[in-house]
Design an enzyme around this catalytic site. Structure first.
Site, mmCIF file in Angstrom:
data_model
loop_
_atom_site.group_PDB
_atom_site.id
_atom_site.type_symbol
_atom_site.label_atom_id
_atom_site.label_comp_id
_atom_site.label_asym_id
_atom_site.label_seq_id
_atom_site.Cartn_x
_atom_site.Cartn_y
_atom_site.Cartn_z
ATOM 1 N NE ARG A 179 30.013 105.072 33.629
ATOM 2 C CZ ARG A 179 31.342 104.944 33.526
ATOM 3 N NH1 ARG A 179 32.084 106.000 33.243
ATOM 4 N NH2 ARG A 179 31.918 103.777 33.691
ATOM 5 N N GLY A 180 30.617 105.018 37.518
ATOM 6 C CA GLY A 180 31.907 104.373 37.746
ATOM 7 C C GLY A 180 32.138 104.322 39.241
ATOM 8 C CB ALA A 181 33.037 101.587 41.553
ATOM 9 C CD GLN A 229 27.721 102.185 30.770
ATOM 10 O OE1 GLN A 229 27.284 101.506 29.820
ATOM 11 N NE2 GLN A 229 27.192 102.109 31.974
ATOM 12 C CG ASP A 277 30.658 98.579 39.390
ATOM 13 O OD1 ASP A 277 30.967 97.996 38.333
ATOM 14 O OD2 ASP A 277 30.375 99.799 39.427
ATOM 15 C CE LYS A 320 27.552 98.853 33.754
ATOM 16 N NZ LYS A 320 26.388 99.253 34.568
HETATM 17 C C1 LIG Z 1 36.303 101.948 37.526
HETATM 18 S S1 LIG Z 1 34.768 101.372 38.004
HETATM 19 C C2 LIG Z 1 33.955 101.326 36.501
HETATM 20 C C3 LIG Z 1 32.818 100.362 36.539
HETATM 21 O O1 LIG Z 1 31.587 101.058 36.799
HETATM 22 C C4 LIG Z 1 30.750 100.849 35.679
HETATM 23 O O2 LIG Z 1 29.404 100.790 36.000
HETATM 24 P P1 LIG Z 1 28.466 102.091 35.734
HETATM 25 O O3 LIG Z 1 28.848 102.653 34.400
HETATM 26 O O4 LIG Z 1 27.063 101.500 35.766
HETATM 27 O O5 LIG Z 1 28.738 103.018 36.886
HETATM 28 C C5 LIG Z 1 31.222 99.529 35.128
HETATM 29 O O6 LIG Z 1 30.788 98.436 35.905
HETATM 30 C C6 LIG Z 1 32.698 99.723 35.208
HETATM 31 O O7 LIG Z 1 33.500 98.587 35.112
#
Ligand SMILES: CSC[C@H]1O[C@H](OP(=O)(O)O)[C@H](O)[C@@H]1O
Length: 348
Positions: free
Chosen positions: A44-46, A194, A235, A246
């Protein structure tokens, strides 16, 4: 701890749903395993999901049983479509898959073997460029952090959310590398935690002082003058500087502005979507209600309760003091200044 590992022509993904208690890698012997890992936030994470999808396409190519270029590319387009449909908000996913397919469709090489080599090279490039971008972003961003800065973060925008080093946490790392004393306050970030599970873990691993707070504490902490700035990841950032991140980020931005605390966003150019003019157009992922009503398999709300579970929200550009990128720190007017770094030729 690497979120994504490519070795011996195989892809392994750190299963982030099991952190911080268990360190376990998913062996991705099929592109569908990668798709499922993205959907369930094992990866996860963009930037991380963009890189994972790029390698997922390579994994998919390994099982295409055709030497015909046209058939090979058609199958890859279909696989890219499946990988791209896993999560709608992070634009890095679309960006990475489009980059892979453009590289392939414009390649002069004809044989499937040569096209496979090109794919793997491009996936490695996406991965390595992300780490380099995060380090450059960190260099620029740490200039905004005086020694002794107390930084609030939301969710996880660290090494785990990228190919390495992190975006928001990359700025923290860069400040520490410059010898600055920086401390972090991490929002736990309901519902998937997270911040509690991942940001706290990354900071504790590296001995960077981190205090875990529940999401509801951020405002009170700011009112006590315990926060010098906020840095979050993103994102998707639209052409006018609106930021999808998020869920909960918007509230933190409103609180920061109410307390006259700088609210910064750290993101690579691969997170900027110049095709969208404003945040109103960003598709916001809605996830399983069980993520809100249950924790660890234990119900925390009564059967039959209505649930709304958007995974992201949109912070208007007016609340964003600056956007930290690998090309430098971008200030308003964002429409003009983001265009300058995203379309330098057009601007010249
Ligand atoms: C460096 S991008 C991280 C960004 O992604 C996370 O979302 P997710 O955990 O649902 O993939 C979150 O928005 C973070 O800021």
């Amino acid at each position: 701890m690497d979120s994504i590992i490519w070795e011996n022509n195989r892809l392994r993904l750190l299963d982030q749903t099991k952190l911080p208690e268990t360190i376990e890698y998913i062996e991705c012997d099929d592109y569908r395993v990668v798709a499922e890992a993205i959907k369930r936030l094992s990866v996860r994470g963009a930037p991380a999901i963009g890189a994972a999808a790029a390698y997922g396409l390579v994994v998919g190519a390994q099982k295409i049983d055709s030497a015909d270029r046209k058939v090979f590319l058609e199958r890859l387009e279909a696989i890219a479509g499946e990988l791209g449909a896993t999560r709608p908000t992070a634009v890095n996913l679309r960006w990475a898959l489009e980059r892979m397919m453009i590289r392939l469709n414009t390649a002069d090489e004809q044989s499937v073997e040569e096209l496979y080599k090109i794919m793997l090279e491009e996936a490695h490039a996406i991965f390595n460029e992300d780490v380099q971008s995060n380090r450059r972003m960190g260099e620029f961003g740490q200039e905004l952090l005086p020694d002794g800065s107390r930084v609030l973060t939301h969710c996880n925008a660290g090494a785990l959310a990228t190919a390495g080093y992190g975006t928001a946490l990359g700025v923290i790392r860069a400040a520490k590398e410059k010898g600055k004393e920086v401390s972090v306050f991490a929002d736990e970030t309901r519902p998937l935690l997270q911040g509690a599970r991942l940001t706290s873990w990354e900071m504790v691993q590296e001995g960077i002082p981190v205090t875990l707070i529940t999401d509801g504490m951020a405002g009170y902490l700011m009112s006590k003058k315990k926060i010098d700035c906020v840095i979050v990841g993103a994102d998707r950032i639209t052409a006018n500087g609106d930021v999808a991140n998020k869920i909960g980020t918007y509230g933190v931005a409103v609180l920061a502005n109410c307390h006259d605390i700088p609210f910064y966003v750290a993101a690579p150019l691969s997170t900027i979507d110049m095709r969208l003019s404003s945040g109103n157009d960003i598709p916001i992922e809605e996830r399983d209600p069980k993520e809100v009503t249950h924790h660890g398999g234990q119900a925390m709300a009564p059967e039959g309760v209505q649930v709304w579970n958007p995974a992201f929200d949109v912070t208007p550009n007016s609340l964003v003091k600056a956007i930290i990128t690998e090309m430098g720190v971008v200030y308003p007017p964002y429409a003009e200044n983001l265009a300058k770094i995203c379309n330098p030729k057009k601007e010249a």
